[in-house]
Design an enzyme around this catalytic site. Structure first.
Site, short mmCIF file in Angstrom:
data_model
loop_
_atom_site.label_atom_id
_atom_site.label_comp_id
_atom_site.label_asym_id
_atom_site.label_seq_id
_atom_site.Cartn_x
_atom_site.Cartn_y
_atom_site.Cartn_z
N SER A 124 28.27 54.76 48.37
CA SER A 124 28.50 55.99 47.60
C SER A 124 29.94 56.00 47.11
O SER A 124 30.82 55.40 47.74
CB SER A 124 28.26 57.22 48.49
OG SER A 124 28.71 58.40 47.84
N TYR B 107 29.89 62.50 56.00
CA TYR B 107 29.00 61.62 55.23
C TYR B 107 29.83 60.54 54.54
O TYR B 107 29.51 59.34 54.60
CB TYR B 107 28.22 62.42 54.19
CG TYR B 107 27.56 61.54 53.15
CD1 TYR B 107 26.37 60.87 53.43
CD2 TYR B 107 28.13 61.37 51.89
CE1 TYR B 107 25.78 60.04 52.48
CE2 TYR B 107 27.55 60.55 50.94
CZ TYR B 107 26.38 59.89 51.24
OH TYR B 107 25.80 59.07 50.31
N LYS C 98 29.96 56.15 54.67
CA LYS C 98 29.92 55.23 53.54
C LYS C 98 31.21 54.41 53.45
O LYS C 98 31.19 53.26 52.99
CB LYS C 98 29.68 56.00 52.24
CG LYS C 98 28.30 56.66 52.18
CD LYS C 98 27.17 55.66 52.43
CE LYS C 98 25.80 56.28 52.30
NZ LYS C 98 24.71 55.28 52.48
#
Length: 258
Positions: free
Chosen positions: A147, A160, A164
């Site tokens: 991401s 999150y 990544k």
């Protein structure tokens, strides 16, 4: 001849979103794909759609019920690929999850544990099960769906983004470690896209107005589409990228540039 003619691929999270598009793109280029997903109904439906669409591409799709957080499922995936097709050439670590956009102090321990299991531990399990096979084979492609948040994390998705960032760093490390064995390791870093997780990332309802507002923050004036990611995946998995490894490729319409 397709760009992935005769290649055997395992794509996780392939029952929807980016994973479904990647599986479809691989089959259209002649690959035989294991459509791996924990959501059985979704995965079976994607296989049906791919088979109906592809015609005589030479590729095929097979559904495999798959939980990326279980070592036994990785072992099962490798066994199926080698017993059904004789080998495994490509693994796409695409399955991922998040929590609804919120202040970091409000993220529950259960939400945190889930993203670690799905986004981080799954990579460890994939490497520990599949990498020895690739090393023995003398070739293999590891591709991850990361991401833009792994490079520039924004408020509301901090943990999150951290998962990544892990993928991006590990991608580079594995590329250096296993390049001499003939294994290439790369990741794709999409912008927020039109998938089932869209409202989780944005924290607001998915409406045409919200999409238009977000598009104004992107130089190319739109969010990513699953097919954008699929095209990048086909390139990185193909022999066209034979000298490309250790890359975390933004597919983001220029978002990281602003």
């Amino acid at each position: 001849m397709g760009r992935l003619e005769g290649k055997i691929a395992l794509v996780t999270g392939a029952g929807s979103g980016f994973g479904a598009a990647i599986a479809d793109g691989f089959v259209s280029e002649g690959a035989h794909v294991l459509v791996a997903d924990i959501a059985v109904a979704n995965g079976v439906e994607i296989v049906k759609k791919i088979e109906a669409k592809q015609g005589d591409s030479g590729g095929s799709a097979t559904f495999l019920e798959f939980n990326v957080t279980n070592r036994s499922d990785w072992e099962k995936g490798l066994e199926l690929a080698t017993s059904k097709f004789g080998k495994l050439d490509i693994v796409v670590n695409n399955a991922g999850t998040t929590y609804k956009k919120q202040p970091s102090l409000e993220v529950s321990e259960a939400e945190f544990d889930k993203i670690l299991a799905v986004n981080v531990k799954s990579i460890y399990l994939s490497v520990s099960v599949i990498m020895p096979y690739f090393v023995q084979q003398g070739s293999g492609v590891y591709l991850g769906t990361s991401s833009v948040a792994g490079t520039r994390v924004r408020p509301g998705q901090v943990f999150y983004g951290g998962t990544k960032g892990f993928m991006n760093t590990v991608t580079q490390g594995l590329a250096a470690e296993y390049g001499p064995a003939g294994v290439r390791v790369n990741s794709i870093c999409p912008l927020r896209g039109a998938t089932g997780l869209l409202e989780m990332f944005s924290g607001v309802p998915d409406t045409p107005e919200e999409r238009a507002k977000f598009a104004l923050s992107v130089p190319l004036r739109r969010m990513s589409e699953p097919n954008d990611i699929a095209k990048a995946a086909v390139y990185l998995a193909s022999d066209e990228a034979a000298f490309v490894t250790g890359v975390n490729l933004p597919v983001d319409g220029g978002r990281l540039a602003v």
